[in-house]
Scaffold this active site. Structure first.
Site, PDB file in Angstrom:
ATOM      1  N   SER A 141       0.847  -1.193   0.000  1.00 46.89           N
ATOM      2  CA  SER A 141       0.000   0.000   0.000  1.00 46.89           C
ATOM      3  C   SER A 141       0.873   1.230   0.000  1.00 46.89           C
ATOM      4  O   SER A 141       2.038   1.199   0.440  1.00 46.89           O
ATOM      5  CB  SER A 141      -0.888   0.005   1.251  1.00 46.89           C
ATOM      6  OG  SER A 141      -1.559   1.241   1.418  1.00 46.89           O
ATOM      7  N   TYR A 154      -2.477  -0.889  10.321  1.00 48.96           N
ATOM      8  CA  TYR A 154      -2.527  -1.191   8.894  1.00 48.96           C
ATOM      9  C   TYR A 154      -1.271  -0.689   8.190  1.00 48.96           C
ATOM     10  O   TYR A 154      -0.623  -1.430   7.436  1.00 48.96           O
ATOM     11  CB  TYR A 154      -3.765  -0.556   8.264  1.00 48.96           C
ATOM     12  CG  TYR A 154      -3.826  -0.724   6.765  1.00 48.96           C
ATOM     13  CD1 TYR A 154      -4.241  -1.929   6.205  1.00 48.96           C
ATOM     14  CD2 TYR A 154      -3.453   0.310   5.909  1.00 48.96           C
ATOM     15  CE1 TYR A 154      -4.287  -2.096   4.825  1.00 48.96           C
ATOM     16  CE2 TYR A 154      -3.502   0.158   4.530  1.00 48.96           C
ATOM     17  CZ  TYR A 154      -3.909  -1.046   3.998  1.00 48.96           C
ATOM     18  OH  TYR A 154      -3.945  -1.212   2.640  1.00 48.96           O
TER      19      TYR A 154
END
Length: 272
Positions: A141, A154
Site C-alpha cells: 500500500s 494497517y
C-alpha cells in the site's frame, strides 16, 4: 517459460483487487487457485470464467491465517500442476485511533496482513525456484511509506510487506523468481466498509478501481519490477516520504490523518 504459463495462486480472491487479479489472470489463459473465506463468491468467479471460456479458476475456501493453511495451499497447487505465480492480496484494516481498536482484532489484522504473507512465501516460493522461475506479487500500500496515524497498525503491516518484498527480490535474484510489491493509494473495494463500518467517506479524486489496480500489478509483475506505485498523486506522495526528515513526515502525517483516503481527521479520545 513465459510469465503467462502456469497456475497463479491468488489470496483474498472473493472480492476487490483479489477478485480482479484472479479474473484477469484467468482471462489471459492462466489457471488460478482462488482463495478466500467466502466460498460462494469464489464459486461465482469460477463459473464466470467457465462461461467466458477462460482458464479454470479453482475455488478454495480457506482462512489463510489458520494453522497449516500455507502448506494446504502449497499442496493444492501441486495437485493442480504446480504454482508459477503467488499473489498475496488478502488483507484487512482498522480505521480509527489505536486505543479504540479491539486488541484481538488488531492482532488478527497483523496475522492476516503479515504472518500469512510470510507463511505462504515460505511454503510456495521454494517450488517456484525449483520450477526455474515464477512471479510473487505482494499487495502492499501507499501507506507503507510513512507513518499512518488513524490506521497505525494497517500502515505498519504494509511497511512490513514492502520491506519483506524488497528483501526477497534481492535474495531471489538469479533464480528466475521475481518479487513485486504493489503499493496503491486508495482503491474502491470493500476494505473501507470493513475498516470503518457506517462511517461516511468521500472518494478521493485519485482513487483507483480494483480493475485498474489489478491490471497495473499484473503488468508490473510481468516486468519483474520490485516496487510499483500507481497514479501520479500516489507516486508523488511516496517520493515525498523518501525525502522529508522523519520528524517532518510525522507532523505532516498527523495533520493529514485519514483525510487522504476520504475521511474526516481522526478523532482523539478524551483523557481523564
Amino acid at each position: 517459460m513465459t510469465t503467462t504459463s502456469g497456475l497463479a495462486i491468488v489470496t483474498g480472491a472473493s472480492s476487490g483487487i483479489g477478485a480482479e487479479l484472479a479474473r484477469q489472470l484467468s482471462a489471459r489463459g492462466q489457471p488460478v487457485l482462488a482463495i478466500g473465506r467466502r466460498g460462494h463468491r469464489l464459486e461465482e468467479l469460477s463459473a464466470r470464467a467457465r462461461s467466458a471460456g477462460h482458464a479454470a479458476v479453482h475455488p478454495l475456501e480457506l482462512d489463510v491465517t489458520a494453522e497449516g493453511a500455507a502448506l494446504h495451499v502449497r499442496d493444492r497447487a501441486r495437485a493442480l500442476g504446480g504454482a508459477a505465480w503467488l499473489v498475496n492480496n488478502a488483507g484487512t484494516t482498522h480505521l480509527g485511533p489505536f486505543l479504540d481498536g479491539d486488541p484481538a482484532a488488531l492482532t488478527r489484522l497483523v496475522r492476516l496482513n503479515c504472518e500469512s504473507v510470510v507463511a505462504l512465501c515460505a511454503a510456495v516460493v521454494p517450488d517456484l525456484v525449483a520450477r526455474g522461475g515464477g512471479r510473487v506479487l505482494n499487495v502492499a500500500s501507499l501507506a507503507a511509506f510513512q507513518p499512518t496515524p488513524g490506521h497505525a497498525v494497517y500502515g505498519a503491516t504494509k511497511a512490513f510487506v514492502l520491506s519483506l518484498s524488497e528483501s526477497l527480490a534481492v535474495e531471489l535474484d538469479g533464480t528466475g523468481v521475481t518479487v513485486t510489491a504493489l503499493c496503491p493509494g486508495p482503491v474502491t473495494t470493500e476494505i473501507f466498509d470493513a475498516g470503518a463500518p457506517g462511517v461516511p467517506r468521500k472518494k478521493p479524486s485519485f482513487e483507483m478501481s480494483a480493475e485498474d489496480c489489478a491490471a497495473y500489478g499484473i503488468a508490473a509483475a510481468d516486468r519483474g519490477a520490485a516496487v510499483v506505485v500507481p497514479t501520479l498523486v500516489s507516486k508523488a506522495t511516496a517520493q515525498l516520504s523518501r525525502v522529508l526528515p522523519r520528524a517532518a513526515l510525522r507532523r505532516l502525517s498527523g495533520r493529514i490523518g485519514l483525510s487522504i483516503i476520504g475521511y474526516e481527521s481522526t478523532p482523539r479520545r478524551a483523557r481523564g
